[in-house]
Design an enzyme around this catalytic site. Structure first.
Site, mmCIF file in Angstrom:
data_model
loop_
_atom_site.group_PDB
_atom_site.id
_atom_site.type_symbol
_atom_site.label_atom_id
_atom_site.label_comp_id
_atom_site.label_asym_id
_atom_site.label_seq_id
_atom_site.Cartn_x
_atom_site.Cartn_y
_atom_site.Cartn_z
ATOM 1 N N TYR A 25 -71.254 -13.196 48.600
ATOM 2 C CA TYR A 25 -72.441 -12.331 48.680
ATOM 3 C C TYR A 25 -72.140 -11.119 49.570
ATOM 4 C CZ TYR A 25 -77.042 -10.674 50.161
ATOM 5 O OH TYR A 25 -78.127 -9.872 50.462
ATOM 6 N N PRO A 78 -78.597 -3.127 58.335
ATOM 7 C CA PRO A 78 -79.441 -4.244 57.884
ATOM 8 C C PRO A 78 -78.735 -4.991 56.757
ATOM 9 C CG PRO A 78 -80.232 -2.159 56.970
ATOM 10 C CD PRO A 78 -79.121 -1.822 57.919
ATOM 11 N N SER A 107 -82.950 -6.809 58.638
ATOM 12 C CA SER A 107 -83.362 -6.595 57.238
ATOM 13 C C SER A 107 -84.695 -7.283 56.945
ATOM 14 C CB SER A 107 -82.293 -7.185 56.311
ATOM 15 O OG SER A 107 -82.786 -7.316 54.999
ATOM 16 N N GLN A 128 -85.593 -2.827 59.138
ATOM 17 C CA GLN A 128 -85.392 -2.199 57.815
ATOM 18 C C GLN A 128 -86.455 -2.686 56.849
ATOM 19 O OE1 GLN A 128 -83.889 -4.290 55.046
ATOM 20 N NE2 GLN A 128 -84.456 -2.645 53.629
ATOM 21 N N TYR A 130 -87.996 -2.954 52.991
ATOM 22 C CA TYR A 130 -87.998 -2.844 51.531
ATOM 23 C C TYR A 130 -89.460 -2.759 51.124
ATOM 24 C CZ TYR A 130 -83.104 -4.096 50.608
ATOM 25 O OH TYR A 130 -81.734 -4.110 50.517
ATOM 26 N N THR A 156 -85.381 1.598 53.135
ATOM 27 C CA THR A 156 -84.285 1.644 52.159
ATOM 28 C C THR A 156 -84.821 2.139 50.823
ATOM 29 O OG1 THR A 156 -83.087 -0.089 53.298
ATOM 30 C CG2 THR A 156 -82.545 0.248 50.977
ATOM 31 N N LYS A 252 -82.848 5.443 54.252
ATOM 32 C CA LYS A 252 -81.506 4.917 53.951
ATOM 33 C C LYS A 252 -81.241 4.917 52.446
ATOM 34 C CE LYS A 252 -78.787 0.704 54.790
ATOM 35 N NZ LYS A 252 -78.637 0.010 53.523
ATOM 36 N N SER A 274 -75.609 6.768 52.075
ATOM 37 C CA SER A 274 -75.241 5.379 51.787
ATOM 38 C C SER A 274 -75.372 5.106 50.300
ATOM 39 C CB SER A 274 -76.183 4.439 52.559
ATOM 40 O OG SER A 274 -75.983 3.086 52.203
ATOM 41 N N HIS A 276 -75.349 1.788 49.590
ATOM 42 C CA HIS A 276 -75.627 0.358 49.784
ATOM 43 C C HIS A 276 -74.330 -0.464 49.774
ATOM 44 C CE1 HIS A 276 -79.519 -1.944 49.849
ATOM 45 N NE2 HIS A 276 -78.674 -2.956 49.796
ATOM 46 N N ARG A 279 -73.070 -1.715 46.352
ATOM 47 C CA ARG A 279 -73.734 -2.889 45.769
ATOM 48 C C ARG A 279 -74.795 -2.512 44.755
ATOM 49 N NH1 ARG A 279 -72.910 -7.217 49.221
ATOM 50 N NH2 ARG A 279 -74.950 -8.189 49.128
ATOM 51 N N GLY A 309 -68.012 1.386 53.845
ATOM 52 C CA GLY A 309 -66.548 1.346 53.836
ATOM 53 C C GLY A 309 -65.888 1.427 55.192
ATOM 54 N N ARG A 311 -64.085 0.253 58.153
ATOM 55 C CA ARG A 311 -63.350 -0.973 58.486
ATOM 56 C C ARG A 311 -62.549 -0.826 59.770
ATOM 57 N NH1 ARG A 311 -66.617 -2.018 55.575
ATOM 58 N NH2 ARG A 311 -66.531 -2.885 53.485
ATOM 59 N N GLY A 330 -71.723 -2.833 57.992
ATOM 60 C CA GLY A 330 -72.315 -4.006 57.355
ATOM 61 C C GLY A 330 -71.320 -5.155 57.364
HETATM 62 C C1 LIG Z 1 -74.298 -8.856 52.416
HETATM 63 C C2 LIG Z 1 -75.028 -7.557 52.481
HETATM 64 C C3 LIG Z 1 -76.407 -7.561 52.478
HETATM 65 C C4 LIG Z 1 -77.104 -6.339 52.561
HETATM 66 N N1 LIG Z 1 -78.474 -6.364 52.635
HETATM 67 C C5 LIG Z 1 -79.139 -5.209 52.843
HETATM 68 C C6 LIG Z 1 -80.532 -5.226 53.086
HETATM 69 O O1 LIG Z 1 -81.160 -6.267 53.136
HETATM 70 N N2 LIG Z 1 -81.143 -4.026 53.274
HETATM 71 C C7 LIG Z 1 -80.463 -2.831 53.242
HETATM 72 O O2 LIG Z 1 -81.066 -1.775 53.404
HETATM 73 N N3 LIG Z 1 -79.133 -2.814 53.035
HETATM 74 C C8 LIG Z 1 -78.457 -3.960 52.851
HETATM 75 N N4 LIG Z 1 -77.100 -3.937 52.693
HETATM 76 C C9 LIG Z 1 -76.371 -2.665 52.776
HETATM 77 C C10 LIG Z 1 -75.969 -2.361 54.213
HETATM 78 O O3 LIG Z 1 -77.097 -2.049 55.002
HETATM 79 C C11 LIG Z 1 -75.007 -1.170 54.292
HETATM 80 O O4 LIG Z 1 -75.547 -0.093 53.572
HETATM 81 C C12 LIG Z 1 -73.616 -1.515 53.757
HETATM 82 O O5 LIG Z 1 -73.264 -2.824 54.084
HETATM 83 C C13 LIG Z 1 -72.595 -0.547 54.342
HETATM 84 O O6 LIG Z 1 -71.338 -0.778 53.821
HETATM 85 P P1 LIG Z 1 -70.215 -1.681 54.543
HETATM 86 O O7 LIG Z 1 -70.612 -3.123 54.291
HETATM 87 O O8 LIG Z 1 -68.985 -1.301 53.812
HETATM 88 O O9 LIG Z 1 -70.211 -1.339 56.005
HETATM 89 C C14 LIG Z 1 -76.387 -5.129 52.597
HETATM 90 C C15 LIG Z 1 -74.989 -5.152 52.598
HETATM 91 C C16 LIG Z 1 -74.303 -6.340 52.548
HETATM 92 C C17 LIG Z 1 -72.808 -6.322 52.567
#
Ligand SMILES: Cc1cc2nc3c(=O)[nH]c(=O)nc-3n(C[C@H](O)[C@H](O)[C@H](O)COP(=O)(O)O)c2cc1C
Length: 381
Positions: A25, A78, A107, A128, A130, A156, A252, A274, A276, A279, A309, A311, A330
């Site tokens: 996930y 979040p 979140s 955060q 939704y 978001t 966001k 962003s 996300h 995703r 991204g 890291r 994240g």
């Molecule tokens: C497992 C996971 C769950 C996430 N859940 C949310 C969320 O609930 N709300 C939200 O605004 N973004 C969510 N995101 C996006 C993150 O806030 C963020 O934009 C993203 O992880 C940044 O990229 P990175 O993982 O490469 O640092 C999620 C990301 C991941 C990896």
């Protein structure tokens, strides 16, 4: 493995400790995962400018994000279901962030509730939001964030419809896990995780269960999103939320110059460039490739933040050089959490801080405020 030195080390440890459906996930993007990969890969196209024989003493990474002091320009992003990477994950991560001196963002889709996180922290965290169709629930949620003293609301904008993530569907992702042969096998091979999870009562969506009405199938994130999230969310709703909240507001999920200008028009305090974490819209450009364009589009009308991204501390520095006032991580903190609980989140932050500090020195700078395009040898975007 000896002491983790990189975020990749933490990722390896997390893979061994966290059941497959929850590790996947975190480590997944939408469809082909092309945008997820591009988010990481595009950072390596930016080259840093090596400088020598300059004073490198007394360095400082300290800055502010929406007026809040932070020891470095990094906040925890979040992330939903964080309490499934490790028991009570959001509470542990919030405490680690508070002790380190960076903002933590909870979140809406967290396992630990706003009140749970409030109960273990002493400084304000960020929340955060939704936006769901049930506006009464949203009003109550905003009220709870206010009551908990949250210092910023992050709305978001890029997930009103869920981007399909193949791994989650194949793994039968749910929180708590449903009992199937597949999930039983995933859990059986992670006994430590199971033991810790048995020791907490927090295994569902803490902000939702018992608060939202007509929740039929909350364990399936995809079904619940499709049923409850409002696909008609508009800029007018952002204005409604801004009035209702009355505090620092961050939008966001901005990846386009026109949307960035619209975000600035709302009077919000910051936007986050962003996608996300790759995703949602697979095929969209990497976040870092869009950052300079968005900074140009809005000028100083709104603070520009960035995620996607990152890291390493070098990646943070590159984003700052391209105009980000602050960044969010994240997966790096999720891997730390899955690997080693609270200590792992601190380790992730420490790895990033050290890399950023040494890189800044080798670029000939002592203060993060002086790091602009002047620290880049080349940047392709
Ligand atoms: C497992 C996971 C769950 C996430 N859940 C949310 C969320 O609930 N709300 C939200 O605004 N973004 C969510 N995101 C996006 C993150 O806030 C963020 O934009 C993203 O992880 C940044 O990229 P990175 O993982 O490469 O640092 C999620 C990301 C991941 C990896």
């Amino acid at each position: 493995m000896s002491k983790p030195l990189t975020i990749a080390d933490l990722k390896k440890l997390a893979r061994r400790r966290v059941p497959k459906m929850f590790f996947d996930y975190a480590d997944s993007g939408a469809w082909t995962e092309g945008t997820y990969r591009a988010n990481e890969d595009d950072f390596s196209k930016i080259k840093l400018r090596q400088r020598v024989l300059v004073d490198m003493t007394n360095r400082s990474l300290a800055t502010t994000m929406v007026g809040q002091k932070t020891v470095m320009p990094v906040a925890l992003a979040p992330t939903g279901l964080t309490g499934m990477q490790h028991a009570d994950g959001e509470m542990l991560a919030a405490k680690a962030a508070e002790e380190f001196g960076v903002p933590f963002t909870l979140s809406t889709m967290s396992i630990c509730s706003i009140e749970d996180v409030k109960s273990v922290t002493s400084k304000p965290f960020w929340f955060q939001l939704y936006v769901m169709k049930d506006r009464g629930f949203i009003e109550r949620l905003i009220g709870r964030a206010k009551a908990a003293g949250c210092a910023a609301l992050v709305v978001t904008a890029d997930l009103q419809i869920l981007g399909q993530r193949h791994k989650d569907l194949r793994n039968g992702l749910s929180a708590p896990p449903k009992w199937t042969l597949n999930s039983a096998m995933q859990l059986a091979t992670r006994p430590q995780w199971c033991l810790e999870m048995l020791g907490t009562k927090r295994r569902g969506f803490g902000n939702i269960v018992g608060h939202a009405s007509n929740v039929s199938d909350l364990s399936s994130l995809s079904a619940w999103t499709a049923e409850q999230f409002d696909p008609q969310l508009s800029w007018d709703d952002i204005r409604w939320i801004k009035d209702l909240w009355g505090g620092k507001l961050i939008i966001k999920g901005i990846l386009d110059e026109e949307d960035a200008r619209a975000a600035a028009d709302t009077g919000a305090d910051a936007l986050i460039v962003s996608n996300h974490g790759g995703r949602q819209l697979d095929g969209a450009p990497s976040s870092i490739s869009m950052l300079p364009k968005i900074v140009d589009a809005v000028g100083d009308r709104i603070e520009v933040h960035f995620d996607g991204g990152i890291r390493s501390g070098q990646d943070v520095l590159k984003a700052v050089a391209l105009g980000a006032k602050g960044t969010y991580i994240g997966r790096p903190f999720l891997y730390g959490l899955g690997a080693m609980g609270k200590e792992g989140v601190t380790t992730a932050l420490d790895i990033i801080r050290k890399e950023m500090d040494i890189t800044m020195a080798l670029c000939g700078k002592r203060d993060i405020a002086d790091c602009g395009k002047n620290i880049l040898a080349s940047q392709p975007f």
